[in-house]
Design a protein around this motif. Sequence first.
Motif, PDB file in Angstrom:
ATOM      1  N   LEU A 208      -1.954   0.926  -2.074  1.00 25.55           N
ATOM      2  CA  LEU A 208      -0.983   0.262  -2.954  1.00 25.55           C
ATOM      3  C   LEU A 208      -0.965   0.887  -4.355  1.00 25.55           C
ATOM      4  O   LEU A 208      -0.030   0.689  -5.124  1.00 25.55           O
ATOM      5  CB  LEU A 208      -1.291  -1.232  -3.052  1.00 25.55           C
ATOM      6  CG  LEU A 208      -1.075  -2.012  -1.754  1.00 25.55           C
ATOM      7  CD1 LEU A 208      -1.603  -3.438  -1.883  1.00 25.55           C
ATOM      8  CD2 LEU A 208       0.407  -2.032  -1.369  1.00 25.55           C
ATOM      9  N   ALA A 209      -2.012   1.637  -4.682  1.00 28.63           N
ATOM     10  CA  ALA A 209      -2.093   2.272  -5.999  1.00 28.63           C
ATOM     11  C   ALA A 209      -1.416   3.640  -6.014  1.00 28.63           C
ATOM     12  O   ALA A 209      -1.228   4.231  -7.075  1.00 28.63           O
ATOM     13  CB  ALA A 209      -3.553   2.407  -6.424  1.00 28.63           C
ATOM     14  N   SER A 210      -1.052   4.140  -4.838  1.00 28.03           N
ATOM     15  CA  SER A 210      -0.474   5.497  -4.767  1.00 28.03           C
ATOM     16  C   SER A 210       0.781   5.526  -3.916  1.00 28.03           C
ATOM     17  O   SER A 210       0.932   6.370  -3.028  1.00 28.03           O
ATOM     18  CB  SER A 210      -1.513   6.473  -4.190  1.00 28.03           C
ATOM     19  OG  SER A 210      -2.678   6.488  -4.972  1.00 28.03           O
ATOM     20  N   ASP A 211       1.659   4.582  -4.177  1.00 30.99           N
ATOM     21  CA  ASP A 211       2.956   4.584  -3.489  1.00 30.99           C
ATOM     22  C   ASP A 211       2.834   4.673  -1.971  1.00 30.99           C
ATOM     23  O   ASP A 211       3.643   5.348  -1.321  1.00 30.99           O
ATOM     24  CB  ASP A 211       3.829   5.729  -4.019  1.00 30.99           C
ATOM     25  CG  ASP A 211       4.599   5.316  -5.274  1.00 30.99           C
ATOM     26  OD1 ASP A 211       4.659   4.103  -5.568  1.00 30.99           O
ATOM     27  OD2 ASP A 211       5.136   6.197  -5.957  1.00 30.99           O
ATOM     28  N   GLY A 212       1.832   4.006  -1.414  1.00 29.41           N
ATOM     29  CA  GLY A 212       1.756   3.888   0.039  1.00 29.41           C
ATOM     30  C   GLY A 212       0.805   4.846   0.720  1.00 29.41           C
ATOM     31  O   GLY A 212       0.565   4.731   1.925  1.00 29.41           O
ATOM     32  N   ILE A 213       0.271   5.797  -0.043  1.00 31.74           N
ATOM     33  CA  ILE A 213      -0.658   6.773   0.537  1.00 31.74           C
ATOM     34  C   ILE A 213      -2.090   6.447   0.115  1.00 31.74           C
ATOM     35  O   ILE A 213      -2.343   6.168  -1.056  1.00 31.74           O
ATOM     36  CB  ILE A 213      -0.316   8.206   0.052  1.00 31.74           C
ATOM     37  CG1 ILE A 213       1.093   8.589   0.516  1.00 31.74           C
ATOM     38  CG2 ILE A 213      -1.349   9.222   0.554  1.00 31.74           C
ATOM     39  CD1 ILE A 213       1.587   9.890  -0.080  1.00 31.74           C
ATOM     40  N   ASP A 214      -3.007   6.439   1.053  1.00 28.61           N
ATOM     41  CA  ASP A 214      -4.416   6.384   0.693  1.00 28.61           C
ATOM     42  C   ASP A 214      -4.874   7.832   0.562  1.00 28.61           C
ATOM     43  O   ASP A 214      -5.132   8.513   1.561  1.00 28.61           O
ATOM     44  CB  ASP A 214      -5.222   5.640   1.759  1.00 28.61           C
ATOM     45  CG  ASP A 214      -6.681   5.470   1.324  1.00 28.61           C
ATOM     46  OD1 ASP A 214      -7.212   6.363   0.631  1.00 28.61           O
ATOM     47  OD2 ASP A 214      -7.272   4.433   1.681  1.00 28.61           O
ATOM     48  N   LYS A 215      -4.927   8.329  -0.659  1.00 16.35           N
ATOM     49  CA  LYS A 215      -5.202   9.756  -0.888  1.00 16.35           C
ATOM     50  C   LYS A 215      -6.618  10.137  -0.474  1.00 16.35           C
ATOM     51  O   LYS A 215      -6.875  11.278  -0.117  1.00 16.35           O
ATOM     52  CB  LYS A 215      -4.982  10.099  -2.357  1.00 16.35           C
ATOM     53  CG  LYS A 215      -3.510  10.003  -2.772  1.00 16.35           C
ATOM     54  CD  LYS A 215      -3.312  10.431  -4.226  1.00 16.35           C
ATOM     55  CE  LYS A 215      -1.815  10.407  -4.580  1.00 16.35           C
ATOM     56  NZ  LYS A 215      -1.600  10.674  -6.018  1.00 16.35           N
TER      57      LYS A 215
END
Lengths: 307, 307, 307, 307
Positions: A208-215
């Motif tokens: 949720l902190a990266s526009d949907g990607i878990d980096k």
Amino acid sequence: MQDFLNALVAELKLITQRGKVADYIPQLASVDPAQFGIAVCTPSGDSFTAGDATTLFSIQSISKVFTLTMALGKIGDGLWQHVGREPSGNPFNSIVQLEHEMGKPRNPFINAGAIAVVDAIMMGHEPKECLGEILSFVRYLAKDDSICFDRVVAASEMQHRDRNASLAHFMKAFGRLRHDVDKVLGTYFHQCAIAMNCLQLAQSGLFLASDGIDKTMGQRIVSAQRARRINSLMMMCGHYDGSGEFAFRVGLPGKSGVGGGILAIAPGKASIAVWSPGLDQQGNSLIGTLALERLAQFTGWSVFGQK
Amino acid sequence: MQDFLNALVAELKLITQRGKVADYIPQLASVDPAQFGIAVCTPSGDSFTAGDATTLFSIQSISKVFTLTMALGKIGDGLWQHVGREPSGNPFNSIVQLEHEMGKPRNPFINAGAIAVVDAIMMGHEPKECLGEILSFVRYLAKDDSICFDRVVAASEMQHRDRNASLAHFMKAFGRLRHDVDKVLGTYFHQCAIAMNCLQLAQSGLFLASDGIDKTMGQRIVSAQRARRINSLMMMCGHYDGSGEFAFRVGLPGKSGVGGGILAIAPGKASIAVWSPGLDQQGNSLIGTLALERLAQFTGWSVFGQK
Amino acid sequence: MQDFLNALVAELKLITQRGKVADYIPQLASVDPAQFGIAVCTPSGDSFTAGDATTLFSIQSISKVFTLTMALGKIGDGLWQHVGREPSGNPFNSIVQLEHEMGKPRNPFINAGAIAVVDAIMMGHEPKECLGEILSFVRYLAKDDSICFDRVVAASEMQHRDRNASLAHFMKAFGRLRHDVDKVLGTYFHQCAIAMNCLQLAQSGLFLASDGIDKTMGQRIVSAQRARRINSLMMMCGHYDGSGEFAFRVGLPGKSGVGGGILAIAPGKASIAVWSPGLDQQGNSLIGTLALERLAQFTGWSVFGQK
Amino acid sequence: MQDFLNALVAELKLITQRGKVADYIPQLASVDPAQFGIAVCTPSGDSFTAGDATTLFSIQSISKVFTLTMALGKIGDGLWQHVGREPSGNPFNSIVQLEHEMGKPRNPFINAGAIAVVDAIMMGHEPKECLGEILSFVRYLAKDDSICFDRVVAASEMQHRDRNASLAHFMKAFGRLRHDVDKVLGTYFHQCAIAMNCLQLAQSGLFLASDGIDKTMGQRIVSAQRARRINSLMMMCGHYDGSGEFAFRVGLPGKSGVGGGILAIAPGKASIAVWSPGLDQQGNSLIGTLALERLAQFTGWSVFGQK
């Protein structure tokens, strides 16, 4: 950051007014209110923890973020036929509104709405299957297969289910639930009884902190638009009738649970989990909210500021 | 940006479902719903306009952002003794809640709350003095001394004041207003009757896009914390019972007015004003909201995203 | 009967818990709560009085029985387009219901309903004319031309009108009032400020005890059907949210006023007026209700019994 | 009387607007709306019947009069700790009020109140025992041992119990019910599913027409005071949100059921039962109410008149 968190833990330990631990079931009532934990995870893979950050607690309503994400994945925007997306006002109004709006809950984070979301994702399956799927998803997000339901908590919730049973039968009377009320409630109470610690929880929120990607995993969990929309719902409705207050003081989307946990998202910056069992009058963690307010001041993180 | 705005104006012109113009006073009912204007002003001093961006309209409730800012400047956090900061739910609930909460309005952007804010800033002065101060502040923010009250609109609002008079007397009965009801209402209706165009309105909001500083003037208007808090209130309560929907679709703090205007803030990026007179069922500009949704998609501006 | 009344006065004098005198205007707040009066008038012309039965008091809401009678005489069943005839539940609900039912008051005895009745009987006339007519009617029923408005009370009510002004503007916003709000309120407050004593009041109610005929005058005031219907409204709605309690304990139709008076009707038997200024939590005379309960037990009068 | 009843049956047969048969369970939905029956029983032992007076129907909420009588016999005025005695206003308000009043139902005749009465009379016993007692009491009052529960109706009510289950769990959440929700509901639905005809029903109400004595049996059922109080509750609350209307038009205490029956009491004169399945908007028998209005006009029976 680590120095700040250590100092924060030390400072918060001194506070004697720590709110009131939830007491509607004995399992929550017996938790020691002196505890406090915090975990900050960044998209780049850094993790900072302090205090009781690895102590398990009942995530309760924070689980609604995960089932909402699942429900949107399964049925997409069709979900909004079952549940609205407006703040609900005070608890008194929630049932008035439920009647006024023909049994359609105002948003997925009030109890009625979360029950409707569970009904939506059951899709004819038995509670066991549905719960297996929920647990798999949470373990995947948290990168930790040790996460489990606390079955004692779930059973106790079921025993004290009257308020939620009232809401569920009320919605069923309006044709809003498709599954058996007790099965929906059983699934709902297990979902709320997931036991996690701050670190696991902060890990779970990274997408949720990266526009949907878990980096940190290199995986897209949801589309950018969906991640933003989930954040908007957390901002508008994540703290019951204290949502306005949380936005005003902390300035980040967040979801609280009656177990004393809060998951907050600083988009582009971090996923944050705090936990302290004592609650304020709106049912949100008193010390946890204060900790997030301090962290936001220290870092300058606020969705309402210029950077 | 300019190309996008031009194309947007052309596209929106083709839409035939433009909502319903407010008709509770003849001056608003007679406005042509085909109109649409937009202005985007950046902290660095750029301005982009398109459509009817220089046509004056009645800003109505958008004025509440300015009087709230004034009130916080005059009495600081003492204001929150007079008005809350939680979303209010649907219109039906607003009066129920007003009774349930002993005449204290839930937030400064519902009518009852804005009336309480006006009462707070009158401080014993006559409406004329208070209105002079409001107008000076708005002209200063907009950098435009031509801005005026539309006295015909204000007089018509006063004539059709029954709903607001009911709220004001209700609060007075709970001891919530210190001034004469008719004087407070007269001041309130004049404030709402300020006539501005999109460009003036977007200019006026610049301080909220840069943590309290209007960089084009090189002036700090409010502290960074206060600017962020005003943004949080706009996000939570700026669109009445459509606030959740606006956050979900647009993802920016915004305040709408029944004249069809919306002021939206993209922190660090821009202050945006749109105007189109037709309203949706919640009383917010139908085409205006759509325009902001498109702009947010085009630019990627959203407080809930990572950049 | 006379012996019973004398003994009753003596007994009630000993009670120390006498309720709380209405204190929303100074004129009512200053009345001595130790006072108690009772008058029983029979269709055959007998009158029994005891205690402070000839002391004037403010009849307040009891006046609503007389204006309802006038309104039915003037516009007949058309009145029911303006006001309903169902009990209203607790005070909290009254304003909720008023909104839910689009500004139509539930019955002619709650404040909103009585204001609507006043609006209905004004018929374009000025307050002065309307008030003259009301006073003439009350004097005629009481057979006493000395009855007057207490203008000090009326002026004080007008000054503290906010709660009622809120209701009136609310109804006006729904198009429910045809006259100017302040004129309607001025008339309403004068009507409530009629000063009478128990004997005058009991005399005035005789027509309701004999199917519409005041036998002591030999005059039909209203039809039998209308008298019965007014009695039914007094039974169902005459004591606000204490109407069920009054029916349960006393078993007679009655209308109370915040000045501490109650007019009760024992059909075929008597018209009864009691007065004691202290009120219970529902705003009805505490000692007055007790006196009527004792009288009903002594006489066996109850509309729910076999004789 | 007999001639009048025969003529009445003939007249009512011609009416085509007969209301809407309850359709929330198939067993009620399939009843022929053309039916109408009436029975008038006098304390002196006369019985008059006309139309479908010996056809069985589901008495539904009329049974609440009998369980209330039993509950008062078992626990006396202690019952009023569990349930109030004020009218409840419209259906919308009933649940609002239930929350506002902490789960205490307003009166024993709304569903929530009747469920609380059932809980009160169960006294730790199983549904079967409790139901046996209820049936014995009804058979005794009706002087007819053939009266039975309609088990198909009861089972169908249980299957469609969501609205009532919601109310019951709501009260349980406030600690208002002592027994298991499903057991209370099972008992409640059986009680409502008693099948009677007009003659049996009118017989059962005789004790309320004679101050607690069934003169045809020569038995005192309850004290005079209790009989009067039960009548007062029927008057105030017996027709849901149409109670004011029934008092206005008919002028007698009465209790309706969603099966289309009404039991009305003319104190000192008669016990009357009518039945016609079509309901008005408030859920009361349309033709049944009209029949009682005609009967009251013909006989002059009204508790609000002089004889």
